[in-house]
Write a protein that holds these residues in place. Structure first.
Motif, PDB file in Angstrom:
ATOM      1  N   ASN A 170       8.553 -34.553  -4.413  1.00 54.76           N
ATOM      2  CA  ASN A 170       8.783 -33.190  -4.875  1.00 54.76           C
ATOM      3  C   ASN A 170       8.026 -32.196  -4.000  1.00 54.76           C
ATOM      4  O   ASN A 170       6.846 -32.383  -3.691  1.00 54.76           O
ATOM      5  CB  ASN A 170       8.321 -33.059  -6.331  1.00 54.76           C
ATOM      6  CG  ASN A 170       8.694 -31.721  -6.934  1.00 54.76           C
ATOM      7  OD1 ASN A 170       9.841 -31.284  -6.837  1.00 54.76           O
ATOM      8  ND2 ASN A 170       7.731 -31.059  -7.555  1.00 54.76           N
ATOM      9  N   ASN A 171       8.729 -31.158  -3.579  1.00 57.52           N
ATOM     10  CA  ASN A 171       8.151 -30.079  -2.770  1.00 57.52           C
ATOM     11  C   ASN A 171       7.672 -30.550  -1.391  1.00 57.52           C
ATOM     12  O   ASN A 171       6.819 -29.911  -0.770  1.00 57.52           O
ATOM     13  CB  ASN A 171       6.994 -29.410  -3.507  1.00 57.52           C
ATOM     14  CG  ASN A 171       6.877 -27.939  -3.147  1.00 57.52           C
ATOM     15  OD1 ASN A 171       7.861 -27.290  -2.794  1.00 57.52           O
ATOM     16  ND2 ASN A 171       5.673 -27.404  -3.218  1.00 57.52           N
ATOM     17  N   LYS A 224      13.482 -32.836 -12.962  1.00 61.82           N
ATOM     18  CA  LYS A 224      13.033 -31.546 -12.444  1.00 61.82           C
ATOM     19  C   LYS A 224      12.424 -31.757 -11.061  1.00 61.82           C
ATOM     20  O   LYS A 224      11.522 -32.584 -10.890  1.00 61.82           O
ATOM     21  CB  LYS A 224      12.001 -30.915 -13.380  1.00 61.82           C
ATOM     22  CG  LYS A 224      12.581 -30.449 -14.713  1.00 61.82           C
ATOM     23  CD  LYS A 224      11.518 -29.759 -15.556  1.00 61.82           C
ATOM     24  CE  LYS A 224      12.099 -29.265 -16.879  1.00 61.82           C
ATOM     25  NZ  LYS A 224      11.065 -28.602 -17.719  1.00 61.82           N
ATOM     26  N   TYR A 225      12.901 -31.016 -10.089  1.00 59.20           N
ATOM     27  CA  TYR A 225      12.381 -31.154  -8.733  1.00 59.20           C
ATOM     28  C   TYR A 225      12.707 -29.890  -7.946  1.00 59.20           C
ATOM     29  O   TYR A 225      13.579 -29.102  -8.326  1.00 59.20           O
ATOM     30  CB  TYR A 225      12.999 -32.370  -8.026  1.00 59.20           C
ATOM     31  CG  TYR A 225      14.493 -32.257  -7.790  1.00 59.20           C
ATOM     32  CD1 TYR A 225      15.001 -31.765  -6.591  1.00 59.20           C
ATOM     33  CD2 TYR A 225      15.409 -32.628  -8.781  1.00 59.20           C
ATOM     34  CE1 TYR A 225      16.360 -31.656  -6.366  1.00 59.20           C
ATOM     35  CE2 TYR A 225      16.768 -32.524  -8.572  1.00 59.20           C
ATOM     36  CZ  TYR A 225      17.239 -32.040  -7.366  1.00 59.20           C
ATOM     37  OH  TYR A 225      18.593 -31.928  -7.154  1.00 59.20           O
ATOM     38  N   GLU A 226      12.012 -29.714  -6.841  1.00 57.84           N
ATOM     39  CA  GLU A 226      12.315 -28.607  -5.938  1.00 57.84           C
ATOM     40  C   GLU A 226      11.896 -28.990  -4.527  1.00 57.84           C
ATOM     41  O   GLU A 226      10.999 -29.814  -4.314  1.00 57.84           O
ATOM     42  CB  GLU A 226      11.623 -27.315  -6.370  1.00 57.84           C
ATOM     43  CG  GLU A 226      10.117 -27.382  -6.404  1.00 57.84           C
ATOM     44  CD  GLU A 226       9.476 -26.078  -6.874  1.00 57.84           C
ATOM     45  OE1 GLU A 226       8.295 -25.866  -6.562  1.00 57.84           O
ATOM     46  OE2 GLU A 226      10.177 -25.277  -7.538  1.00 57.84           O
ATOM     47  N   ASN A 227      12.596 -28.420  -3.561  1.00 62.33           N
ATOM     48  CA  ASN A 227      12.288 -28.602  -2.146  1.00 62.33           C
ATOM     49  C   ASN A 227      12.264 -30.077  -1.738  1.00 62.33           C
ATOM     50  O   ASN A 227      11.413 -30.528  -0.978  1.00 62.33           O
ATOM     51  CB  ASN A 227      10.957 -27.934  -1.795  1.00 62.33           C
ATOM     52  CG  ASN A 227      10.771 -27.780  -0.294  1.00 62.33           C
ATOM     53  OD1 ASN A 227      11.745 -27.696   0.454  1.00 62.33           O
ATOM     54  ND2 ASN A 227       9.520 -27.742   0.146  1.00 62.33           N
TER      55      ASN A 227
END
Length: 417
Positions: A170-171, A224-227
């Motif tokens: 994540n990120n 849930k995750y981003e980048n």
């Protein structure tokens, strides 16, 4: 009023100077590090090494040192046999545990690569082979149809892996493409390309691909995750038999039904026979167009083509260093003209040895004596020229170029002359 005009003028001038300053600024290092330079290589089953590190880690470092930000490798129950010869760990019973518990796999996943192409094969689908033997029927359970038992097990295993990777990275900015090796050989598991495809196996492999796509999609939906990004791809390889003979292959029988995120094309059927660059260019682009025509539109993906060149190359043993490099340039230029998102040479260290003589076949960028081949220098120079182009483009436009703009510029690089 004069004071107001003066303030407005100062603001406008300051803003203009700021814009000018931006355009003349240096490109952020992260943009250089993360840019997709399109060309790259891979590491599976190498027959030699030079350090005390594992073969997987050593070759990954070689790929990184060459200048690439892309790593293609395999996550497979064969991690401890022919693929990498890593120590067997009985606690590794799934792809997630392979990522967590195998030190070399964990290390390369955490290396400073932006893009990962990974062949993923489930432990839930695999039966151990006799020592020293390789039989693909031990890993493909869709011959004659794909049972719900194996389908459900594969779904759970890939869902778990995707969830783990989304959380673990994540990120991180990393982009993972999870796929398979030459799928048309799974369809014709006896490697007889002249036989018609078995209809029940066609249905089985289509179900297998759908399960893989669904497991990845569902894990992305539920996590849930981003980048960080994870996509599914199908690799095909017997495209010419469909174009020239009308045979049923994955491209014309499975792609439209599955509609994967991406397709990788192992291109030997159109890149090795041609004797001239003109013929190769035409055949390769025609095959890429043919594959792309079977992909329906799909939301949620980056702009651009969805078919890439997953494998190409010519063995040193029959071509020599000069011709190996020259023919590679033919493929790179055709792929750039077509705007393929990736063009991947097979491979960093050679993986094939002639049984009769014990000779290295020579699918390599670095040979078995540690000598860097001309194809290595072509890639290394290409990366250096790419970064110089990015720096100049950013200074002028205050942004990085599109893939299309980069590809057009790259065709003029000295590396490809």
């Amino acid at each position: 009023m004069k004071i107001i005009y003066f303030v407005i003028t100062v603001v406008v001038v300051a803003g203009a100077l700021a814009l000018v300053g931006q355009k003349k600024g240096d490109i952020p290092k992260k943009l250089v590090k993360d840019y997709n330079y399109v060309i790259g290589t891979q590491t599976v089953g190498s027959k030699y090494q030079f350090t005390d590190e594992s073969m997987l880690v050593e070759t990954a470092r070689q790929i990184k040192d060459m200048g690439s930000n892309l790593l293609k490798f395999s996550m497979h129950p064969r991690y401890c046999t022919e693929n990498y010869g890593l120590p067997e760990n009985k606690e590794i019973t799934s792809l997630t545990k392979l990522a967590q518990l195998e030190p070399s796999v964990k290390e390369v996943l955490n290396m400073d690569f932006k893009y990962y192409h990974i062949w993923v094969y489930g432990f839930s689908q695999y039966l151990p082979e006799p020592p020293g033997q390789k039989n693909d029927t031990t890993q493909i359970k869709f011959i004659g149809g794909y049972s719900d038992y194996y389908a459900n097990a594969l779904y759970e295993e890939l869902y778990e892996l995707t969830t783990y990777m989304l959380k673990e990275f994540n990120n991180s900015g990393k982009v993972f493409y999870l796929g398979n090796w030459e799928g048309d050989w799974h369809l014709r598991w006896d490697y007889d390309r002249t036989k018609p495809a078995d209809e029940e196996t066609l249905a089985g492999i289509s179900k297998w691909f759908k399960i893989r796509q669904k497991a990845i999609d569902d894990a992305k939906r539920d996590t849930k995750y981003e980048n960080v990004e994870i996509y599914h791809y199908i690799e095909v390889n017997l495209v010419q038999r469909a174009i020239e003979l009308g045979d049923k292959v994955l491209t014309n029988s499975v792609l439209k039904d599955v509609n994967p995120d991406y397709v990788s094309y192992s291109t030997y059927d159109v890149t090795n026979p041609p004797k001239t660059e003109i013929e190769l260019n035409k055949k390769l682009k025609n095959a890429l167009d043919y594959i792309q025509s079977y992909l329906p539109p799909k939301d949620g993906l980056p702009e651009g083509k969805r078919v890439w060149i997953g494998e190409y190359g010519n063995p040193f043993i029959s071509h020599g260093e000069e011709l190996q490099n020259e023919r590679a340039k033919w493929v790179i230029k055709a792929g750039l003209e077509w705007e393929a998102p990736f063009i991947l040479f097979w491979e960093m260290y050679n993986n094939e040895i002639k049984k009769e003589t014990g000779e290295q076949v020579g699918y390599w960028m670095i040979d078995d004596e540690g000598k860097k081949q001309k194809i290595w220098y072509t890639h290394n120079q290409f990366y250096k020229e790419s970064q110089r182009f990015l720096e100049g483009y950013y200074k002028e436009h205050n942004e990085v170029p599109s893939n299309s703009t980069f590809g057009k510029a790259a065709l003029k690089f000295k590396a490809l002359k």
